[in-house]
Design a protein around this motif. Structure first.
Motif, PDB file in Angstrom:
ATOM      1  N   UNK A  94       0.579  -1.283  -0.052  1.00  0.00           N
ATOM      2  CA  UNK A  94      -0.048  -0.119  -0.590  1.00  0.00           C
ATOM      3  C   UNK A  94       0.696   1.283   0.045  1.00  0.00           C
ATOM      4  N   UNK A  95       0.701   2.271  -1.136  1.00  0.00           N
ATOM      5  CA  UNK A  95       1.253   3.265  -0.868  1.00  0.00           C
ATOM      6  C   UNK A  95       1.722   4.142   0.191  1.00  0.00           C
ATOM      7  N   UNK A  96       0.790   4.131   1.566  1.00  0.00           N
ATOM      8  CA  UNK A  96       1.038   4.905   2.864  1.00  0.00           C
ATOM      9  C   UNK A  96       0.758   4.237   3.821  1.00  0.00           C
ATOM     10  N   UNK A  97      -0.196   2.939   3.438  1.00  0.00           N
ATOM     11  CA  UNK A  97       0.221   2.007   4.605  1.00  0.00           C
ATOM     12  C   UNK A  97       1.074   1.230   4.997  1.00  0.00           C
ATOM     13  N   UNK A  98       1.818   1.084   5.839  1.00  0.00           N
ATOM     14  CA  UNK A  98       3.343   0.492   5.847  1.00  0.00           C
ATOM     15  C   UNK A  98       2.131  -0.992   6.295  1.00  0.00           C
ATOM     16  N   UNK A  99       1.714  -1.144   6.812  1.00  0.00           N
ATOM     17  CA  UNK A  99       1.641  -2.794   7.348  1.00  0.00           C
ATOM     18  C   UNK A  99       1.005  -3.469   6.380  1.00  0.00           C
ATOM     19  N   UNK A 100       0.276  -2.984   5.161  1.00  0.00           N
ATOM     20  CA  UNK A 100      -0.690  -3.035   3.946  1.00  0.00           C
ATOM     21  C   UNK A 100       0.244  -3.744   3.348  1.00  0.00           C
ATOM     22  N   UNK A 101       0.501  -4.468   2.908  1.00  0.00           N
ATOM     23  CA  UNK A 101       1.712  -5.606   1.582  1.00  0.00           C
ATOM     24  C   UNK A 101       1.425  -6.718   1.584  1.00  0.00           C
ATOM     25  N   UNK A 102       2.021  -7.360   0.813  1.00  0.00           N
ATOM     26  CA  UNK A 102       1.916  -9.176   0.728  1.00  0.00           C
ATOM     27  C   UNK A 102       2.330  -9.135  -0.563  1.00  0.00           C
ATOM     28  N   UNK A 103       3.077 -10.785  -0.608  1.00  0.00           N
ATOM     29  CA  UNK A 103       3.799 -11.224  -1.837  1.00  0.00           C
ATOM     30  C   UNK A 103       2.666 -11.847  -2.391  1.00  0.00           C
ATOM     31  N   UNK A 104       2.722 -11.348  -4.277  1.00  0.00           N
ATOM     32  CA  UNK A 104       2.131 -12.330  -5.087  1.00  0.00           C
ATOM     33  C   UNK A 104       3.368 -13.198  -5.754  1.00  0.00           C
ATOM     34  N   UNK A 105       3.029 -14.100  -6.186  1.00  0.00           N
ATOM     35  CA  UNK A 105       2.920 -14.746  -7.245  1.00  0.00           C
ATOM     36  C   UNK A 105       2.147 -15.227  -8.595  1.00  0.00           C
ATOM     37  N   UNK A 106       2.585 -13.976  -9.625  1.00  0.00           N
ATOM     38  CA  UNK A 106       1.941 -14.493 -10.404  1.00  0.00           C
ATOM     39  C   UNK A 106       1.728 -15.119 -11.526  1.00  0.00           C
ATOM     40  N   UNK A 153     -10.953  -3.043  -5.907  1.00  0.00           N
ATOM     41  CA  UNK A 153     -10.150  -3.999  -6.439  1.00  0.00           C
ATOM     42  C   UNK A 153      -8.858  -2.491  -6.152  1.00  0.00           C
ATOM     43  N   UNK A 154      -7.890  -3.841  -6.292  1.00  0.00           N
ATOM     44  CA  UNK A 154      -6.471  -3.603  -5.134  1.00  0.00           C
ATOM     45  C   UNK A 154      -5.685  -2.712  -6.708  1.00  0.00           C
ATOM     46  N   UNK A 155      -4.865  -1.123  -5.582  1.00  0.00           N
ATOM     47  CA  UNK A 155      -3.512  -1.509  -6.819  1.00  0.00           C
ATOM     48  C   UNK A 155      -2.694  -0.375  -5.886  1.00  0.00           C
ATOM     49  N   UNK A 156      -1.899  -1.356  -6.225  1.00  0.00           N
ATOM     50  CA  UNK A 156      -0.240  -1.054  -4.987  1.00  0.00           C
ATOM     51  C   UNK A 156       0.339  -0.666  -5.712  1.00  0.00           C
ATOM     52  N   UNK A 157       1.900  -0.640  -5.088  1.00  0.00           N
ATOM     53  CA  UNK A 157       3.372   0.228  -6.034  1.00  0.00           C
ATOM     54  C   UNK A 157       4.424  -1.081  -4.814  1.00  0.00           C
ATOM     55  N   UNK A 158       5.366  -0.882  -6.124  1.00  0.00           N
ATOM     56  CA  UNK A 158       6.241  -2.436  -5.278  1.00  0.00           C
ATOM     57  C   UNK A 158       7.708  -1.244  -4.463  1.00  0.00           C
ATOM     58  N   UNK A 159       7.895  -1.757  -3.790  1.00  0.00           N
ATOM     59  CA  UNK A 159       8.679  -1.903  -2.530  1.00  0.00           C
ATOM     60  C   UNK A 159      10.145  -1.001  -2.762  1.00  0.00           C
ATOM     61  N   UNK A 160      10.182  -0.049  -3.970  1.00  0.00           N
ATOM     62  CA  UNK A 160      10.960   0.550  -4.738  1.00  0.00           C
ATOM     63  C   UNK A 160      10.006   2.224  -4.351  1.00  0.00           C
ATOM     64  N   UNK A 161       8.914   1.509  -5.234  1.00  0.00           N
ATOM     65  CA  UNK A 161       8.589   2.800  -5.497  1.00  0.00           C
ATOM     66  C   UNK A 161       8.131   3.750  -4.176  1.00  0.00           C
ATOM     67  N   UNK A 162       7.594   2.277  -2.997  1.00  0.00           N
ATOM     68  CA  UNK A 162       7.187   2.379  -1.507  1.00  0.00           C
ATOM     69  C   UNK A 162       8.134   3.612  -1.060  1.00  0.00           C
TER      70      UNK A 162
END
Length: 248
Positions: free
Chosen positions: A160-172, A222-231
């Motif tokens: 999540x771009x602004x909430x530190x605890x909201x994150x997940x691994x995705x294997x597409x 529907x979720x839109x996320x940012x990469x760790x680098x962009x975060x």
């Protein structure tokens, strides 16, 4: 209805074929079923198979809720005539948009605000749609332009771009690039798709969404996320530009 059928049969005798009817008032579901039943009976009585397939069009201030209700009731309508609610979206008659600079002369820029929803994500970015094993779209991922795109079968950290605890691994199981440049340096950069191609694209895209994203009542966002680098880049630039208060 009887007058229409009589005229349609007379036209058939003269070598012309009727197209259909439009129902513009009354109980649309019931009347459409009655009309289809009438067409089928006439088709059988006069040995005219095409008569059973006459088009039934319904109008009368139709909107999304009306169509959902008709689908629940059961109907024989082939086509909906939508006018007022197509020209003006009743649920959201105005779309609030503001143009925000994210980069000037290759220098990333960020807009800060006490309202987190108004803080911009700086720099040029790419965006990818990540799909799950069932073929449905899982999440859209924003990355900086110099990052390597996500790969099929490789674990990707989505944040999540602004909430530190909201994150997940995705294997597409599939990665779809979404970013296209159609206008640059004052001119069209590539051939624009036709209206038919745009329509097909939208329909195909909607089919990739889970049903709970598309339901009318309480749809799942529907979720839109940012990469760790962009975060990390967003928050680094945020801290660099945020004013430091002073207590006395």
């Amino acid at each position: 209805m009887l007058n229409f059928c009589a005229v349609a049969l007379a036209l058939n005798d003269q070598g012309y074929r009727a197209i259909g009817i439009r129902i513009d008032s009354g109980d649309l579901a019931y009347l459409s079923c009655l009309a289809r039943e009438t067409f089928e009976r006439i088709a059988e009585r006069f040995k005219l198979p095409w008569f059973s397939k006459l088009t039934i069009v319904a109008s009368n201030d139709i909107n999304e809720d009306t169509i959902l209700s008709l689908n629940e009731q059961g109907h024989k309508i082939d086509c909906f005539g939508i006018g007022t609610h197509l020209v003006t979206c009743q649920r959201q008659p105005a779309l609030g948009c503001v143009y925000k600079m994210v980069e000037i002369n290759n220098q990333p820029r960020i807009k800060l605000s006490q309202d987190v929803g108004k803080v911009t994500m700086p720099g040029s970015k790419n965006v990818f749609r990540l799909y799950g094993a069932d073929g449905h779209a899982l999440i859209d991922l924003l990355q900086r332009v110099d990052e390597n795109p996500p790969e099929v079968g490789q674990k990707v950290l989505c944040r999540h771009p602004f909430q530190e605890s909201k994150r997940a691994y995705v294997i597409p199981t599939q990665v779809e690039p979404l970013y296209r440049v159609y206008w640059t340096e004052g001119r069209v950069a590539q051939v624009l798709p036709s209206l038919e191609e745009v329509r097909e694209r939208v329909q195909a895209s909607l089919k990739t969404l889970r049903q709970d994203h598309k339901r009318t009542l309480n749809p799942t966002p529907y979720k839109v996320a940012v990469s760790d680098n962009l975060y990390n880049f967003i928050h680094e630039l945020w801290l660099q530009n945020a004013p430091i208060g002073e207590l006395s």
